[in-house]
Design an enzyme around this catalytic site. Structure first.
Site, PDB file in Angstrom:
ATOM      1  CG  HIS A  17      47.615   5.125  -9.495  1.00 29.82           C
ATOM      2  ND1 HIS A  17      48.189   6.342  -9.788  1.00 29.82           N
ATOM      3  CD2 HIS A  17      46.345   5.187  -9.941  1.00 29.82           C
ATOM      4  CE1 HIS A  17      47.294   7.113 -10.391  1.00 29.82           C
ATOM      5  NE2 HIS A  17      46.160   6.429 -10.491  1.00 29.82           N
ATOM      6  CE  LYS A  41      41.286  11.637 -17.674  1.00 34.14           C
ATOM      7  NZ  LYS A  41      41.572  10.728 -16.565  1.00 34.14           N
ATOM      8  NE  ARG A  95      40.286   9.595  -6.303  1.00 40.40           N
ATOM      9  CZ  ARG A  95      40.654   9.813  -7.561  1.00 40.40           C
ATOM     10  NH1 ARG A  95      41.828   9.424  -7.977  1.00 40.40           N
ATOM     11  NH2 ARG A  95      39.864  10.440  -8.403  1.00 40.40           N
ATOM     12  CB  SER A 133      47.119  11.823 -10.987  1.00 39.80           C
ATOM     13  OG  SER A 133      47.485  10.488 -10.768  1.00 39.80           O
TER      14      SER A 133
END
Length: 164
Positions: A17, A41, A95, A133
């Site tokens: 990030h 989430k 990514r 993450s």
């Protein structure tokens, strides 16, 4: 003044990030880091903790780059958040190919909602691209070393969270 919005849950903020934020600072005069309130989430860190971590990292980057960086929690549609903060650009990090497929759909939907807001994709440095993450939290939960993936303060916060 060109304003960009970089949204995410940042649970927690990673070095990937941070790399995207550095790159985004080269594209805009003002960068808003949108910290998503996503109850679905089930984030590890509270909204306040995530905002504080992002603010700590961005204060250093803002001083180094001269770009104004603002942290802004949001819970509405991404495109509405972009309008709320005056962003003409949405910055998304990629990514892998799997990220692109999802992001491609999002861009199409966002263009229908507001064709004046452009999405820009940035990739982190090669050694940061695999950082996620979710994986960082799993490594920390199992007692692994996460200092290669997150800023020092975040690694400390992860250790404290899982020590409980």
């Amino acid at each position: 003044m060109r304003t960009g919005l970089y949204p995410g849950t940042f649970d927690p903020i990673t070095l990937g990030h941070v790399d995207i934020i550095k790159r985004a600072c080269k594209l805009v005069d003002r960068l808003v880091i949108g910290v998503a309130i996503n109850r679905d989430k089930g984030p590890l860190f509270t909204l306040e903790e995530r905002v504080a971590m992002v603010e700590a990292e961005c204060a250093l980057l803002s001083a180094r780059t001269g770009t104004e960086i603002v942290v802004h929690p949001f819970e509405n549609l991404l495109i509405d958040c972009a309008r709320d903060v005056g962003a003409g650009i949405i910055i998304r990090g990629l990514r892998a190919v799997a990220d692109f497929e999802y992001e491609f759909q999002m861009v199409g939907m966002n263009r229908k909602l507001d064709a004046d807001i452009t999405t820009v994709f940035l990739m982190a440095e090669a050694d940061r691209q695999a950082i996620a993450s979710k994986l960082v939290k799993e490594i920390a939960r199992l007692g692994g070393e996460v200092s290669h993936f997150v800023p020092h303060e975040v690694a400390t916060a992860l250790k404290a969270k899982f020590a409980r």
